[in-house]
Scaffold this active site. Structure first.
Site, short mmCIF file in Angstrom:
data_model
loop_
_atom_site.label_atom_id
_atom_site.label_comp_id
_atom_site.label_asym_id
_atom_site.label_seq_id
_atom_site.Cartn_x
_atom_site.Cartn_y
_atom_site.Cartn_z
N CYS A 82 3.76 3.53 -4.52
CA CYS A 82 4.24 4.26 -3.34
C CYS A 82 5.74 4.56 -3.49
O CYS A 82 6.12 5.29 -4.39
CB CYS A 82 3.91 3.49 -2.07
SG CYS A 82 4.07 4.49 -0.60
N HIS A 190 -2.04 3.18 -2.57
CA HIS A 190 -1.88 1.73 -2.57
C HIS A 190 -3.10 1.04 -3.17
O HIS A 190 -4.08 0.84 -2.47
CB HIS A 190 -1.68 1.23 -1.13
CG HIS A 190 -0.35 1.60 -0.57
ND1 HIS A 190 0.76 0.80 -0.68
CD2 HIS A 190 0.06 2.72 0.05
CE1 HIS A 190 1.80 1.40 -0.13
NE2 HIS A 190 1.41 2.57 0.32
N GLU A 192 -3.46 -1.96 -3.79
CA GLU A 192 -3.65 -3.26 -3.12
C GLU A 192 -4.30 -3.11 -1.75
O GLU A 192 -4.64 -4.11 -1.12
CB GLU A 192 -2.29 -3.99 -3.02
CG GLU A 192 -1.34 -3.48 -1.93
CD GLU A 192 -0.59 -2.20 -2.25
OE1 GLU A 192 -0.94 -1.53 -3.25
OE2 GLU A 192 0.33 -1.84 -1.50
#
Lengths: 208, 255
Positions: A82, A190, A192
């Site tokens: 990001c 993202h 994650e």
């Protein structure tokens, strides 16, 4: 033996999810803002959500820009996520002009809404740019069309098209979703926060 | 293309997940972590946790369960409940939440929306709005988590959501109170009017029970996400079945 990964802490944003995902994958995770530790790192992750200038200020105030550049030149696996990806570029237009790390030449510009909603928030597909492919990259093994979670209002525009690793459709445009130059990779989305598909990408990065 | 988001909402009261009908008569439906994990495994696109007792009691949502959720969940989640300051929001976001949602505190202090957006970016700031039909219009209610403290805010829904966007909200969740817990479908008419007021994403809430309800609200109101609670908690609708069916009907969803 588990992979050692150093997550760069530069005083911005929520690092919780990235740390958790890396731990979950069995990595030995070090969170640090120390230039010496970054210089000595094996695998490096630069996470971050927030404004570009705040992020760069956080890096430079801690003397981190130079060890990051050296680690990248030394060929160590480097992943920006990001804002951490956007800062790899030369310059950003977010709230005035700000220099980035310059590890991938190009700019970070506001998403051109063209009647669409900005921020670009939610799950979107990624695919290689026309003529591109993913073997031997961090996206090797990911099927084009796999969805990841995005949340951003600015977007990277690498000057060299070959540094554009993946794109995501936005109205009639294609936004840069991932960048790559040699050992340096950046994801706009993202991993994650992208469930199993995202974990698979992080796992691939750790095995690089 | 961005997919339509399917969002599971967990109303948290005293540390467990509850569900009421039209914002009253709350019953315990399960443990926070167990439900969160189940929805994640089923492919939910996002989770929203509302500590529905926080605002009326004048306290903030407890941080501990947010950390526990962050530990087991790898999809985005949003936390709401009595967040009254930048400091409150920071604690929640640093506990691992991706977004914070403010409702009653935004009505009391609209400037809070701008403060939060300036510090965390507008993508982090969700404004939740509890709206009730009133003659030909829609009115905003506050403190809706408590049967004794619920009251009209004096604001009109369509004006308030436009103001929230101007102040820096990154997303609006519109809870249509007449539908809440009824299973009779979303208030498509109200949501379509709300959609027309906004350029930021709009999430529909209240009344979902069937696949048709989701299809209609995506197609006819043009919302970006649709939220359900009871239908998922009670197993009347499972997320994988819902998504497969929506995909069959030509809507873009993540499978």
């Amino acid at each position: 033996m588990s992979t050692k990964v150093t997550v760069i802490d530069y005083g911005i944003g929520n690092l919780h999810s990235v740390l958790k995902a890396l731990h979950h994958l069995g990595a030995t995770v070090e969170l640090t803002g120390s230039p010496q530790r970054v210089a000595a790192a094996d695998h490096l992750v630069l996470p971050g959500v927030g404004a570009f200038s705040d992020g760069m200020k956080g890096l430079t105030a801690r003397g981190l820009a130079e060890p990051i550049a050296r680690a990248c030149e030394a060929g160590r696996p480097f992943l920006g996520i990001c804002l951490g990806m956007q800062m790899l570029l030369s310059e950003s237009d977010e709230f005035g002009k700000h220099a980035g790390l310059g590890l991938i030449s190009g700019r970070v510009v506001a998403i051109d809404a063209q009647g669409m909603k900005v921020p670009h928030v939610g799950w979107n597909h990624i695919a290689p740019p026309a003529g591109g492919s993913w073997p031997d990259t961090a996206l090797d093994g990911t099927a084009p069309g796999t969805m990841f979670y995005f949340v951003h209002s600015f977007v990277a525009a690498p000057s060299d098209p070959k540094h554009r690793l993946a794109e995501t459709p936005f109205g009639n445009q294609k936004l840069c979703a991932a960048v790559k130059r040699d050992n340096i990779t950046g994801f706009q989305f993202h991993p994650e926060k992208s469930g199993p598909a995202g974990l698979a990408l992080l796992s691939r990065f750790l095995s690089a | 293309m961005l997919t339509k988001r399917i969002i599971a909402c967990l109303d948290v009261k005293d540390g467990v997940v509850v569900k009421g009908t039209r914002f009253a008569g709350h019953q315990v439906v399960g443990e926070i972590l167990e439900l969160a994990q189940r929805y994640r495994d089923q492919g939910v696109d996002e989770l929203i946790f509302y500590d529905i007792t926080a605002s009326p009691d004048g306290r903030r949502v407890s941080k501990k369960w947010v950390e526990n959720v962050a530990r087991v969940i790898d999809v985005p989640f949003c936390v709401a409940g009595g967040i009254r300051s930048v400091g409150d929001a920071k604690e929640i976001l640093h506990s691992g939440a991706d977004k914070i949602s403010i409702n009653s505190p935004a009505l009391e202090n609209p400037g809070l929306i701008s403060e939060l957006a300036a510090v965390f970016g507008n993508q982090c700031v969700v404004v939740g709005v509890d709206s009730k039909r009133q003659n030909d219009d829609f009115a905003v209610y506050r403190n809706t988590g408590s049967e004794s403290k619920i009251q009209e805010s004096g604001r009109r829904t369509l004006e308030w959501i436009a103001e929230a966007e101007r102040l820096g909200a990154g997303e609006i969740v519109l809870n249509c109170m007449n539908q809440d817990g009824t299973g009779s479908g979303y208030d498509v008419e109200q949501l379509a009017q709300a959609r027309a007021q906004l350029t930021i994403p709009l999430i529909a809430s209240g009344g979902a029970r069937k696949v048709d309800h989701f299809e209609r609200v995506f197609r006819d109101a043009g919302v970006d996400g649709a939220l359900a609670a009871g239908a998922f908690h009670r197993g009347e609708l499972t997320i994988p079945d819902l998504k497969v069916e929506l995909r069959k009907r030509g809507l873009e969803v993540r499978l």
